[in-house]
Design a protein around this motif. Structure first.
Motif, short mmCIF file in Angstrom:
data_model
loop_
_atom_site.label_atom_id
_atom_site.label_comp_id
_atom_site.label_asym_id
_atom_site.label_seq_id
_atom_site.Cartn_x
_atom_site.Cartn_y
_atom_site.Cartn_z
N VAL A 286 0.83 -1.21 0.00
CA VAL A 286 0.00 0.00 0.00
C VAL A 286 0.87 1.25 0.00
O VAL A 286 0.59 2.22 -0.72
CB VAL A 286 -0.96 0.00 1.21
N LYS A 287 1.95 1.25 0.77
CA LYS A 287 2.85 2.41 0.81
C LYS A 287 3.45 2.68 -0.57
O LYS A 287 3.49 3.83 -1.02
CB LYS A 287 3.97 2.17 1.83
N ALA A 288 3.91 1.64 -1.22
CA ALA A 288 4.52 1.80 -2.55
C ALA A 288 3.48 2.25 -3.57
O ALA A 288 3.75 3.11 -4.41
CB ALA A 288 5.16 0.48 -2.98
N PHE A 289 2.28 1.66 -3.49
CA PHE A 289 1.19 2.02 -4.40
C PHE A 289 0.78 3.48 -4.20
O PHE A 289 0.57 4.22 -5.17
CB PHE A 289 0.00 1.10 -4.12
N GLU A 290 0.68 3.88 -2.96
CA GLU A 290 0.32 5.26 -2.62
C GLU A 290 1.35 6.24 -3.15
O GLU A 290 1.02 7.25 -3.79
CB GLU A 290 0.23 5.34 -1.09
N GLN A 291 2.62 5.96 -2.93
CA GLN A 291 3.72 6.82 -3.38
C GLN A 291 3.71 6.97 -4.90
O GLN A 291 3.79 8.08 -5.44
CB GLN A 291 5.05 6.22 -2.93
N GLU A 292 3.60 5.85 -5.61
CA GLU A 292 3.63 5.89 -7.07
C GLU A 292 2.40 6.57 -7.63
O GLU A 292 2.48 7.28 -8.64
CB GLU A 292 3.75 4.46 -7.61
N SER A 293 1.25 6.40 -7.00
CA SER A 293 0.00 7.03 -7.45
C SER A 293 0.07 8.54 -7.34
O SER A 293 -0.29 9.27 -8.26
CB SER A 293 -1.18 6.51 -6.63
N VAL A 294 0.56 9.03 -6.19
CA VAL A 294 0.68 10.48 -5.96
C VAL A 294 1.68 11.09 -6.93
O VAL A 294 1.44 12.16 -7.51
CB VAL A 294 1.08 10.77 -4.50
N LEU A 295 2.80 10.41 -7.12
CA LEU A 295 3.82 10.89 -8.06
C LEU A 295 3.23 11.01 -9.46
O LEU A 295 3.39 12.04 -10.13
CB LEU A 295 5.01 9.93 -8.07
N TYR A 296 2.54 9.97 -9.91
CA TYR A 296 1.99 9.96 -11.28
C TYR A 296 0.95 11.06 -11.46
O TYR A 296 0.97 11.79 -12.46
CB TYR A 296 1.38 8.59 -11.56
N ALA A 297 0.04 11.19 -10.50
CA ALA A 297 -1.04 12.19 -10.62
C ALA A 297 -0.48 13.61 -10.57
O ALA A 297 -0.92 14.49 -11.32
CB ALA A 297 -2.08 11.98 -9.52
N THR A 298 0.48 13.86 -9.67
CA THR A 298 1.07 15.20 -9.56
C THR A 298 1.79 15.58 -10.85
O THR A 298 1.66 16.71 -11.33
CB THR A 298 2.05 15.27 -8.37
N CYS A 299 2.53 14.64 -11.41
CA CYS A 299 3.23 14.90 -12.67
C CYS A 299 2.26 15.23 -13.80
O CYS A 299 2.54 16.07 -14.66
CB CYS A 299 4.10 13.70 -13.06
N GLN A 300 1.09 14.60 -13.80
CA GLN A 300 0.08 14.87 -14.82
C GLN A 300 -0.38 16.33 -14.76
O GLN A 300 -0.61 16.97 -15.78
CB GLN A 300 -1.14 13.96 -14.63
N HIS A 301 -0.50 16.86 -13.56
CA HIS A 301 -0.97 18.24 -13.39
C HIS A 301 -0.02 19.24 -14.03
O HIS A 301 -0.45 20.21 -14.67
CB HIS A 301 -1.13 18.57 -11.91
N PHE A 302 1.29 18.99 -13.87
CA PHE A 302 2.28 19.96 -14.34
C PHE A 302 2.88 19.60 -15.69
O PHE A 302 3.78 20.28 -16.16
CB PHE A 302 3.39 20.10 -13.29
N GLY A 303 2.39 18.52 -16.31
CA GLY A 303 2.88 18.13 -17.63
C GLY A 303 4.25 17.50 -17.59
O GLY A 303 4.99 17.54 -18.58
N ILE A 304 4.62 16.93 -16.45
CA ILE A 304 5.92 16.28 -16.31
C ILE A 304 5.79 14.82 -16.76
O ILE A 304 4.84 14.13 -16.37
CB ILE A 304 6.40 16.33 -14.84
N GLN A 305 6.72 14.37 -17.56
CA GLN A 305 6.67 13.00 -18.07
C GLN A 305 6.89 11.99 -16.95
O GLN A 305 7.80 12.14 -16.14
CB GLN A 305 7.73 12.81 -19.15
N ALA A 306 6.00 11.01 -16.89
CA ALA A 306 6.11 9.96 -15.87
C ALA A 306 5.58 8.66 -16.44
O ALA A 306 4.45 8.60 -16.91
CB ALA A 306 5.34 10.35 -14.61
N GLY A 307 6.40 7.63 -16.42
CA GLY A 307 5.98 6.33 -16.92
C GLY A 307 4.98 5.67 -15.97
O GLY A 307 4.94 5.98 -14.77
#
Length: 329
Positions: free
Chosen positions: A225-246
């Motif tokens: 859950v910790k890893a899933f939470e971290q990766e989810s927040v990273l991905y969504a935040t990058c989407q907001h600012f147009g930062i590339q994230a796999g």
């Protein structure tokens, strides 16, 4: 004589209740859809572009218009941004609309904790206002449904303003980003968001999970859950600012998360939503500070440049002014 198509108070109440029921059904269905990794990824992509909505409303929006990026009421688009709205389709969200009601409340004696009574034994009451919780749906429209000059819409932080975005994230972190010569700035930005996300989630070892009765329970987070939470927040935040994230790691982790316990799964999503919105909020605040400082800096530089011109180019027939006179000193 034209027919009056306005609803009676009873009809209006029934209409709002029906719309609220439909909205809750969409949220329940949308929550089930998020158990599918690929659909969850699409939800995060939109979540990162939306601001100011609860998790329930974010799910509700995604179920109705997955392409929406900025939603406002019809009146706000018209009056606040001076834009015309195409009303063919709308998105409904749930809005908290409490109201007050006057009641007769029994008076309790603070010394005895007993109800005060008159000589005939009747309870003594006093008028008091109470707040009644209430919810109804509200119609919103996406920016894609508007026409006109969008000059009044505030500038958003993004990779198109790479320099300001870097400074904004540096301001949020309180330290400069380390970008090596010829390094990919997109990678550096993603790593910076990763650091911010880690700080936001640091020491948050528990989830708040609400059961069917509305009671909250603290549940320890598993490593998955910790890893899933971290990766989810990273991905969504990058989407907001147009930062590339796999999305490879996100999808892999999504397959490992147990979504069979709906309440627990929603607790995870609540944490992801809260941290994502917090990331976006602090970076946007820093970006706003940066953009507000720019006109001041430009104004100062412009004045200095004008004074320099006056010093170096005296008017014909006049002696060369001293530097202090040219600068008004």
């Amino acid at each position: 004589m034209a027919e009056d198509k306005r609803m009676s108070p009873e009809e209006l109440t029934a209409y709002h209740e029906k719309q609220l029921e439909l909205a809750n059904d969409k949220i329940e269905r949308g929550l089930k859809n998020l158990a599918t990794p690929e659909l969850y990824k699409l939800f995060l992509e939109q979540l990162g572009k939306l601001k100011g909505f609860t998790l329930n409303n974010s799910i509700l929006i995604h179920e109705q218009m997955s392409s929406a990026t900025k939603l406002e009421t019809y009146n706000d688009w018209n009056e606040k941004y001076e834009l015309q709205v195409n009303q063919k389709s709308k998105v409904r969200v749930i809005k908290y609309t409490p109201y007050t009601k006057e009641i007769d409340k029994e008076v309790v004696d603070p010394r005895t904790n007993q109800i005060l009574r008159d000589g005939e034994g009747n309870a003594i009451t006093k008028k008091e206002l109470i707040t009644i919780p209430n919810f109804k749906t509200e119609a919103l429209f996406d920016i894609s449904q508007t026409k006109g000059d969008r000059a009044l819409i505030p500038e958003q932080a993004g990779v198109e303003n790479m320099g300001l975005l870097i400074k904004s994230i540096e301001g949020t972190l309180g330290e400069p980003l380390v970008i090596k010569p010829r390094a990919n700035k997109q990678t550096a930005l993603k790593e910076a968001v990763q650091v911010l996300t880690t700080r936001q989630l640091d020491k948050k070892e528990e989830l708040f999970v609400r059961d069917e009765s509305g009671m909250n329970h603290r549940i320890p987070k598993t490593d998955v859950v910790k890893a899933f939470e971290q990766e989810s927040v990273l991905y969504a935040t990058c989407q907001h600012f147009g930062i590339q994230a796999g999305a490879e790691q996100l999808l892999a982790l999504a397959k490992q998360v147990d979504a069979s316990d709906v309440n627990l799964f929603k607790g995870v999503l609540e944490s992801v939503h809260f941290t994502t919105m917090s990331n976006i909020r602090v970076i946007d605040a820093s970006f706003k500070e940066q953009t507000q400082e720019l006109p001041q800096k430009k104004s100062i530089m412009s004045k200095l440049s004008q004074n320099k011109d006056k010093i170096s180019q005296p008017e014909h027939g006049e002696s060369t002014p001293t530097k202090s006179k040219a600068m008004g000193l």
